[in-house]
Design a protein around this motif. Structure first.
Motif, mmCIF file in Angstrom:
data_model
loop_
_atom_site.group_PDB
_atom_site.id
_atom_site.type_symbol
_atom_site.label_atom_id
_atom_site.label_comp_id
_atom_site.label_asym_id
_atom_site.label_seq_id
_atom_site.Cartn_x
_atom_site.Cartn_y
_atom_site.Cartn_z
ATOM 1 N N HIS A 14 -29.501 62.853 12.121
ATOM 2 C CA HIS A 14 -30.121 61.553 12.397
ATOM 3 C C HIS A 14 -30.278 61.349 13.889
ATOM 4 C CE1 HIS A 14 -25.736 60.512 12.429
ATOM 5 N NE2 HIS A 14 -26.059 59.642 13.367
ATOM 6 N N THR A 65 -30.356 57.873 16.513
ATOM 7 C CA THR A 65 -29.882 56.492 16.465
ATOM 8 C C THR A 65 -30.603 55.661 17.512
ATOM 9 O OG1 THR A 65 -27.737 57.223 15.667
ATOM 10 C CG2 THR A 65 -27.811 55.045 16.687
ATOM 11 N N GLU A 70 -30.334 55.835 12.202
ATOM 12 C CA GLU A 70 -29.213 54.921 12.431
ATOM 13 C C GLU A 70 -29.549 53.932 13.546
ATOM 14 O OE1 GLU A 70 -25.301 56.961 13.211
ATOM 15 O OE2 GLU A 70 -25.089 55.320 14.649
ATOM 16 N N GLN A 94 -22.814 49.304 13.937
ATOM 17 C CA GLN A 94 -23.738 50.342 13.484
ATOM 18 C C GLN A 94 -24.229 50.107 12.058
ATOM 19 O OE1 GLN A 94 -20.535 53.211 14.742
ATOM 20 N NE2 GLN A 94 -22.272 54.602 15.000
ATOM 21 N N HIS A 99 -27.764 58.208 20.200
ATOM 22 C CA HIS A 99 -27.247 59.572 19.999
ATOM 23 C C HIS A 99 -28.085 60.346 18.999
ATOM 24 C CE1 HIS A 99 -24.933 57.210 16.916
ATOM 25 N NE2 HIS A 99 -25.016 58.316 16.171
HETATM 26 NI NI NI Z 1 -24.489 58.419 14.223
#
Ligand code: NI
Ligand code: OOG
Length: 313
Positions: A192, A194, A264, A238, A59
């Motif tokens: 961010h 990921t 991330e 995560q 994402h």
């Molecule tokens: Ni995130």
């Protein structure tokens, strides 16, 4: 999500923008992000050099001020117009935030361009802030005018839609909300990206191994609530780095360091009904989807002063 009626859209309903244009737009956002955030850039290189060219994004995330047309909807427009679907809302009462995530439309996942990322957009619930903070934020969204209509453009250009912030305002926001202060100086910039760890090919496709690998290479991970954030069902795992910081010239002319973005990592395990699928047959749809409030609440802290000041773990 409100979308305009069929009548006032030359492109029909649902609206549709062309895929090459859309991909160019999000790749501009990514370029700005990589230029501003040396850690994120270096980690992508590191993972690529170890694992090969197998990086796909789980994402992209953005932050917004939920006021005067500058909230979630402003950033969501490009994605919804491309065919993304709004999914679940997440609430963070203590931080006075809400978020919404958007699922990508089905595209040919096999092409050289790869699958599209989910989109996670949060907003500060400005009306729940103190009067003083509300006023400060509205002063900026006022100078932005209808800048919220150009959120995606601002993100792709790496530009704020409001006037250059004063350090005094930044500090005032910082006292009540690190999220608000971050958003004041970073605006619609990518917060961010990921990396989808389960799409990697080597042993770092397992997030515990990846976390160790990242730390051994000298990078600091967000330790809030533990390095690894796990959803109650155990299927969404995560972690994230601590944000880089950068010099920012405020309106008074003072140069101060402010947090920018982080990177991330997300591992989505197979859903119970697919848990015996051979690895080579497993697709994204067989895996845990969505986000998790408990994980997200801690990931937000990747840009916090506590995490930035922490010595390397
Ligand atoms: Ni995130
Ligand atoms: C977003 C934090 C939450 C996730 O994947 O749950 C998040 C932010 O820091 O703006 O990224």
């Amino acid at each position: 999500m409100s979308s305009r009626s069929e009548m006032d859209r030359p492109c029909g309903s649902p609206a549709k923008i062309a895929e090459p244009f859309f991909r160019r737009a999000i790749s501009s956002m990514e370029k700005i992000y990589l230029n501003r955030n040396p850690t994120a850039n270096a980690i992508l290189d590191l993972v690529r050099s170890y694992d090969g060219d197998n990086i796909f994004y789980d994402h992209f995330a953005f932050r917004t001020f939920g006021v005067d047309g500058h909230g979630i909807d402003s950033m969501a427009k490009l994605f919804v117009d491309f065919g993304y679907t709004p999914r679940d809302e997440l609430r963070f009462p203590a931080k006075k935030l809400r978020a919404l995530w958007f699922a990508p439309p089905a595209t040919k996942d096999t092409g050289i361009q790869g699958p599209l990322p989910r989109i996670f957009i949060s907003e500060l619930i400005v009306e729940e802030m103190s009067r003083e903070i509300q006023e400060t934020i509205r002063n900026y969204t006022k100078t932005s005018g209808c800048g919220g209509d150009y959120a995606a453009l601002a993100s792709a250009m790496g530009s704020l839609t409001w006037d250059r912030p004063f350090y005094s305002d930044y500090q005032r926001l910082l006292r009540e909300s690190e999220y608000a202060a971050w958003t004041l100086v970073n605006g619609y910039a990518l917060n961010h990206v990921t990396i989808s760890t389960h799409r990697l090919k080597s042993n770092i496709r397992e997030i515990d191994t990846l976390n160790q690998f990242i730390q051994e290479n000298g990078y600091k991970l967000n330790s809030e609530g533990g390095t690894l954030k796990v959803s109650p069902d155990g299927l969404l795992r995560q972690s994230s780095t601590v944000a880089d910081s950068t010099a920012f010239t405020f309106a008074e002319g003072v140069n101060e360091t402010v947090p920018c973005s982080y990177i991330e990592f997300a591992e989505r395990l197979l859903l119970p009904q697919f848990k015996n699928l051979p690895a080579e047959e497993a697709e994204e749809r067989h895996r845990r989807d969505g986000f998790e409030v408990g994980n997200a609440d801690k990931i937000f802290e990747s840009t916090s002063n506590d995490q930035l000041k922490r010595s390397a773990a």
